[in-house]
Design a protein around this motif. Structure first.
Motif, PDB file in Angstrom:
ATOM      1  N   THR A 109       0.852  -1.192   0.000  1.00  0.00           N
ATOM      2  CA  THR A 109       0.000   0.000   0.000  1.00  0.00           C
ATOM      3  C   THR A 109       0.885   1.238   0.000  1.00  0.00           C
ATOM      4  N   ALA A 110       0.397   2.301  -0.614  1.00  0.00           N
ATOM      5  CA  ALA A 110       1.162   3.549  -0.657  1.00  0.00           C
ATOM      6  C   ALA A 110       0.223   4.704  -0.947  1.00  0.00           C
ATOM      7  N   ASP A 111       0.437   5.839  -0.259  1.00  0.00           N
ATOM      8  CA  ASP A 111      -0.271   7.074  -0.538  1.00  0.00           C
ATOM      9  C   ASP A 111       0.685   8.231  -0.272  1.00  0.00           C
ATOM     10  N   ARG A 112       0.133   9.431  -0.045  1.00  0.00           N
ATOM     11  CA  ARG A 112       0.974  10.602   0.166  1.00  0.00           C
ATOM     12  C   ARG A 112       1.510  10.700   1.579  1.00  0.00           C
ATOM     13  N   LYS A 113       1.119   9.789   2.473  1.00  0.00           N
ATOM     14  CA  LYS A 113       1.591   9.826   3.854  1.00  0.00           C
ATOM     15  C   LYS A 113       2.502   8.660   4.211  1.00  0.00           C
ATOM     16  N   LYS A 114       2.186   7.461   3.684  1.00  0.00           N
ATOM     17  CA  LYS A 114       2.946   6.284   4.095  1.00  0.00           C
ATOM     18  C   LYS A 114       2.946   5.240   2.990  1.00  0.00           C
ATOM     19  N   ALA A 115       4.062   4.483   2.918  1.00  0.00           N
ATOM     20  CA  ALA A 115       4.170   3.337   2.013  1.00  0.00           C
ATOM     21  C   ALA A 115       4.582   2.126   2.841  1.00  0.00           C
ATOM     22  N   GLU A 116       3.954   0.978   2.562  1.00  0.00           N
ATOM     23  CA  GLU A 116       4.220  -0.205   3.373  1.00  0.00           C
ATOM     24  C   GLU A 116       4.140  -1.474   2.531  1.00  0.00           C
ATOM     25  N   GLY A 117       5.148  -2.333   2.685  1.00  0.00           N
ATOM     26  CA  GLY A 117       5.163  -3.632   2.036  1.00  0.00           C
ATOM     27  C   GLY A 117       5.215  -4.726   3.086  1.00  0.00           C
ATOM     28  N   TYR A 118       4.512  -5.844   2.829  1.00  0.00           N
ATOM     29  CA  TYR A 118       4.440  -6.926   3.812  1.00  0.00           C
ATOM     30  C   TYR A 118       4.345  -8.256   3.082  1.00  0.00           C
ATOM     31  N   ALA A 119       5.137  -9.258   3.536  1.00  0.00           N
ATOM     32  CA  ALA A 119       5.105 -10.600   2.961  1.00  0.00           C
ATOM     33  C   ALA A 119       5.161 -11.625   4.082  1.00  0.00           C
ATOM     34  N   SER A 120       4.371 -12.686   3.938  1.00  0.00           N
ATOM     35  CA  SER A 120       4.313 -13.726   4.961  1.00  0.00           C
ATOM     36  C   SER A 120       4.191 -15.092   4.291  1.00  0.00           C
ATOM     37  N   VAL A 147       8.297  -0.271   6.231  1.00  0.00           N
ATOM     38  CA  VAL A 147       7.388   0.863   6.396  1.00  0.00           C
ATOM     39  C   VAL A 147       8.163   2.162   6.194  1.00  0.00           C
ATOM     40  N   CYS A 148       7.669   3.006   5.292  1.00  0.00           N
ATOM     41  CA  CYS A 148       8.262   4.313   5.029  1.00  0.00           C
ATOM     42  C   CYS A 148       7.173   5.377   5.208  1.00  0.00           C
ATOM     43  N   ALA A 150       6.142   9.461   5.926  1.00  0.00           N
ATOM     44  CA  ALA A 150       6.640  10.820   5.747  1.00  0.00           C
ATOM     45  C   ALA A 150       7.000  11.443   7.093  1.00  0.00           C
ATOM     46  N   GLY A 151       8.170  12.036   7.180  1.00  0.00           N
ATOM     47  CA  GLY A 151       8.617  12.684   8.402  1.00  0.00           C
ATOM     48  C   GLY A 151       9.265  11.752   9.408  1.00  0.00           C
ATOM     49  N   ARG A 152       9.379  10.449   9.086  1.00  0.00           N
ATOM     50  CA  ARG A 152       9.984   9.495   9.998  1.00  0.00           C
ATOM     51  C   ARG A 152      11.030   8.647   9.283  1.00  0.00           C
ATOM     52  N   LYS A 153      11.902   8.048  10.062  1.00  0.00           N
ATOM     53  CA  LYS A 153      12.930   7.184   9.490  1.00  0.00           C
ATOM     54  C   LYS A 153      12.299   5.869   9.042  1.00  0.00           C
ATOM     55  N   PRO A 154      12.657   5.378   7.831  1.00  0.00           N
ATOM     56  CA  PRO A 154      12.116   4.099   7.365  1.00  0.00           C
ATOM     57  C   PRO A 154      12.484   2.948   8.299  1.00  0.00           C
ATOM     58  N   VAL A 155      11.627   1.931   8.314  1.00  0.00           N
ATOM     59  CA  VAL A 155      11.812   0.770   9.185  1.00  0.00           C
ATOM     60  C   VAL A 155      11.673  -0.501   8.352  1.00  0.00           C
ATOM     61  N   ALA A 156      12.548  -1.489   8.614  1.00  0.00           N
ATOM     62  CA  ALA A 156      12.471  -2.779   7.931  1.00  0.00           C
ATOM     63  C   ALA A 156      12.817  -3.882   8.914  1.00  0.00           C
ATOM     64  N   GLU A 157      12.068  -4.980   8.852  1.00  0.00           N
ATOM     65  CA  GLU A 157      12.341  -6.095   9.752  1.00  0.00           C
ATOM     66  C   GLU A 157      11.843  -7.401   9.148  1.00  0.00           C
ATOM     67  N   SER A 158      12.530  -8.492   9.520  1.00  0.00           N
ATOM     68  CA  SER A 158      12.142  -9.836   9.113  1.00  0.00           C
ATOM     69  C   SER A 158      12.179 -10.750  10.319  1.00  0.00           C
ATOM     70  N   ASN A 159      11.303 -11.743  10.317  1.00  0.00           N
ATOM     71  CA  ASN A 159      11.247 -12.693  11.421  1.00  0.00           C
ATOM     72  C   ASN A 159      11.159 -14.117  10.882  1.00  0.00           C
ATOM     73  N   LEU A 160      11.877 -15.012  11.538  1.00  0.00           N
ATOM     74  CA  LEU A 160      11.849 -16.428  11.217  1.00  0.00           C
ATOM     75  C   LEU A 160      11.412 -17.194  12.459  1.00  0.00           C
ATOM     76  N   LEU A 161      10.329 -17.938  12.338  1.00  0.00           N
ATOM     77  CA  LEU A 161       9.792 -18.693  13.471  1.00  0.00           C
ATOM     78  C   LEU A 161       9.817 -20.185  13.145  1.00  0.00           C
ATOM     79  N   GLY A 162      10.163 -20.984  14.135  1.00  0.00           N
ATOM     80  CA  GLY A 162      10.159 -22.427  13.941  1.00  0.00           C
ATOM     81  C   GLY A 162      11.423 -22.938  13.270  1.00  0.00           C
ATOM     82  N   THR A 202      14.405   4.923   1.937  1.00  0.00           N
ATOM     83  CA  THR A 202      13.977   3.599   1.500  1.00  0.00           C
ATOM     84  C   THR A 202      14.271   2.555   2.574  1.00  0.00           C
ATOM     85  N   ALA A 203      13.569   1.428   2.461  1.00  0.00           N
ATOM     86  CA  ALA A 203      13.801   0.296   3.362  1.00  0.00           C
ATOM     87  C   ALA A 203      13.456  -0.990   2.625  1.00  0.00           C
ATOM     88  N   ALA A 204      14.186  -2.058   2.947  1.00  0.00           N
ATOM     89  CA  ALA A 204      13.937  -3.362   2.332  1.00  0.00           C
ATOM     90  C   ALA A 204      14.274  -4.449   3.336  1.00  0.00           C
TER      91      ALA A 204
END
Length: 312
Positions: A109-120, A147-148, A150-162, A202-204
């Motif tokens: 999702t992306a608009d003029r305030k925030k962009a976000e990518g998610y995979a599971s 998550v990117c 506006a006005g904040r530092k981009p954030v990226a994270e991954s998790n592995l369970l099991g 940017t964040a990945a």
């Protein structure tokens, strides 16, 4: 007759006229602020991406294996939840199933305030040609999020369970560096766990990245080389620009307080050639200012007439 009867209404009329004129001038000269919009952010997500080269029959036939599962991009905004991906032409003409999962979700999702990518991805098995019964990798659950805003530092994270199994072997992955798994007579796989990349805009995040070199029993029946990516998400921060305020008007704010000035019957008086677009005013400013002057002049004339009648 009492002369005050003429003076009081005339003074009140003049005062009211002047007040109305002075109130109208600032409104006409006020320049509006024009806000300029920014650009929308960008985001993407993918559950599986392969970049493999498959060699069949002692490298007499080379087949590129390029596949992706649930790959989405925004600003359009989308999500996909397909659970399998199959390829043709690499298994004797039969469809070959590369991945099978119980859960496989990608959102962007992306608009003029925030962009976000998610995979599971959950309870998934990945296969490559030449190993129909042995999984390249088995995982319980992996997620990636970027998550990117506006006005904040981009954030990226991954998790592995099991647990994770590679070529049938249970392995323990660490974030300290790549893990290499070798199975005699089958091949080797190198894994990178939970890699993230963050810049100012940017964040990945990638849950798992596999480098593969497989040649079962070195029979050259199906040799596979390349890479497999699992659960990747990216984003780019929207661009935001501050509103631009126009400069205040340069038109005079003072108006005459005496009577109306007479004009000759010659050429009509021309309005100033000031560029109103630069000052922030509009074309009605001149007429409103002139009207204010006329109203003030009428108020003064009313006072003079009232005094003359009182003396008479």
């Amino acid at each position: 007759m009492n002369s005050n009867a003429f003076r009081m209404p005339a003074r009140r009329c003049a005062a009211a006229t002047a007040a109305v004129a002075l109130m109208a001038v600032p409104v006409a000269l006020a320049g509006p602020a024009h806000a300029t919009g920014g650009g929308e952010g960008r985001a993407s997500a993918v559950v599986l991406r392969t970049g493999l080269d498959v060699s069949l029959l002692n490298k007499t036939v080379n087949v590129p294996l390029r596949a992706s599962l649930n790959e989405v991009q925004a600003p359009a905004g989308a999500d996909k939840t397909a659970l399998t991906v199959e390829l043709d032409g690499v298994d004797g003409g039969r469809p070959f199933q590369v991945l099978r999962a119980d859960v496989a979700t990608a959102k962007a999702t992306a608009d003029r305030k925030k962009a976000e990518g998610y995979a599971s991805l959950a309870r998934a098995k990945v296969h490559v040609p030449g190993l129909p019964l042995l999984s390249l990798i088995e995982i319980q659950q992996v997620t990636s999020k970027a998550v990117c805003e506006a006005g904040r530092k981009p954030v990226a994270e991954s998790n592995l369970l099991g647990h994770v199994r590679v070529l049938g072997k249970k392995v323990t992955l660490t974030a300290g560096g790549p893990t290499r798994i070798e199975v005699p007579g089958v091949g080797e796989v190198t894994l990178d766990l939970s890699s993230t990349r963050i810049t100012s805009r940017t964040a990945a995040a990638t849950a798992l990245e596999l480098e593969i070199a497989v040649n079962p029993l070195k029979l050259n029946v199906a040799e596979v080389n390349g890479s497999v990516t699992l659960a990747e998400a990216t984003c780019q921060t929207p661009t935001v620009r501050e509103p631009e305020k126009e400069e205040p008007s340069k038109a005079p704010t003072e108006v005459p307080t005496t009577g109306v000035q007479a004009q000759s019957g010659g050429e009509p008086t021309q309005a100033p050639k000031e560029n109103l677009a630069e000052t922030g005013g509009s074309a009605t400013t001149i007429y409103l200012a002139g009207g204010s002057a006329v109203l003030l002049g009428l108020g003064g004339a009313a006072v003079v007439v009232a005094r003359s009648r009182a003396r008479g």
